[in-house]
Design a protein around this motif. Sequence first.
Motif, PDB file in Angstrom:
ATOM      1  N   TYR A  32       0.804  -1.213   0.000  1.00 35.87           N
ATOM      2  CA  TYR A  32       0.000   0.000   0.000  1.00 35.87           C
ATOM      3  C   TYR A  32       0.848   1.279   0.000  1.00 35.87           C
ATOM      4  O   TYR A  32       0.345   2.349  -0.279  1.00 35.87           O
ATOM      5  CB  TYR A  32      -0.943   0.034   1.200  1.00 35.87           C
ATOM      6  CG  TYR A  32      -2.057  -0.967   1.108  1.00 35.87           C
ATOM      7  CD1 TYR A  32      -2.797  -1.130  -0.057  1.00 35.87           C
ATOM      8  CD2 TYR A  32      -2.389  -1.756   2.191  1.00 35.87           C
ATOM      9  CE1 TYR A  32      -3.827  -2.043  -0.142  1.00 35.87           C
ATOM     10  CE2 TYR A  32      -3.427  -2.667   2.128  1.00 35.87           C
ATOM     11  CZ  TYR A  32      -4.138  -2.805   0.956  1.00 35.87           C
ATOM     12  OH  TYR A  32      -5.157  -3.708   0.877  1.00 35.87           O
ATOM     13  N   SER A  41      -9.785   4.377  -2.749  1.00 35.38           N
ATOM     14  CA  SER A  41      -9.853   3.002  -2.271  1.00 35.38           C
ATOM     15  C   SER A  41      -8.499   2.514  -1.758  1.00 35.38           C
ATOM     16  O   SER A  41      -8.432   1.773  -0.780  1.00 35.38           O
ATOM     17  CB  SER A  41     -10.379   2.068  -3.356  1.00 35.38           C
ATOM     18  OG  SER A  41      -9.533   2.069  -4.467  1.00 35.38           O
ATOM     19  N   SER A  45      -8.110   1.441   2.043  1.00 29.56           N
ATOM     20  CA  SER A  45      -7.686   0.075   2.356  1.00 29.56           C
ATOM     21  C   SER A  45      -6.443   0.074   3.234  1.00 29.56           C
ATOM     22  O   SER A  45      -6.335  -0.726   4.167  1.00 29.56           O
ATOM     23  CB  SER A  45      -7.418  -0.706   1.070  1.00 29.56           C
ATOM     24  OG  SER A  45      -8.603  -0.896   0.347  1.00 29.56           O
ATOM     25  N   THR A  49      -6.367  -1.423   6.972  1.00 29.90           N
ATOM     26  CA  THR A  49      -5.387  -2.470   7.273  1.00 29.90           C
ATOM     27  C   THR A  49      -4.585  -2.104   8.508  1.00 29.90           C
ATOM     28  O   THR A  49      -4.331  -2.949   9.372  1.00 29.90           O
ATOM     29  CB  THR A  49      -4.450  -2.692   6.067  1.00 29.90           C
ATOM     30  OG1 THR A  49      -5.236  -3.121   4.953  1.00 29.90           O
ATOM     31  CG2 THR A  49      -3.387  -3.733   6.365  1.00 29.90           C
ATOM     32  N   GLU A  63     -10.702  -4.299   2.590  1.00 30.53           N
ATOM     33  CA  GLU A  63     -10.574  -3.491   1.387  1.00 30.53           C
ATOM     34  C   GLU A  63     -11.707  -2.488   1.359  1.00 30.53           C
ATOM     35  O   GLU A  63     -12.814  -2.776   1.784  1.00 30.53           O
ATOM     36  CB  GLU A  63     -10.628  -4.368   0.141  1.00 30.53           C
ATOM     37  CG  GLU A  63      -9.417  -5.267  -0.014  1.00 30.53           C
ATOM     38  CD  GLU A  63      -9.451  -6.075  -1.284  1.00 30.53           C
ATOM     39  OE1 GLU A  63     -10.354  -5.857  -2.110  1.00 30.53           O
ATOM     40  OE2 GLU A  63      -8.575  -6.927  -1.446  1.00 30.53           O
TER      41      GLU A  63
END
Length: 73
Positions: A32, A41, A45, A49, A63
């Motif tokens: 990421y 997004s 996400s 996380t 997600e």
Amino acid sequence: MAVRRRSRTRISTIVVVIWLLIGVAAAFQRGYFGSAEPSCSRIGSAALTIVAGPLNYLGLDPEVGCSVPQPSE
């Protein structure tokens, strides 16, 4: 009494910091923080996380799907 309260607060703070560090490690492993263009997004996400922390290693794969409204003509 005040010493107990400070001790609990300190332990709680340490647990939260360790939880978040584990989440950052999971987000890093999932890529990421790469050089790809940031999107709603992708950022969502990554944040989810990080907050999920160790649950990522128990099979949770959070997600986020975002849709940005298009301007009207």
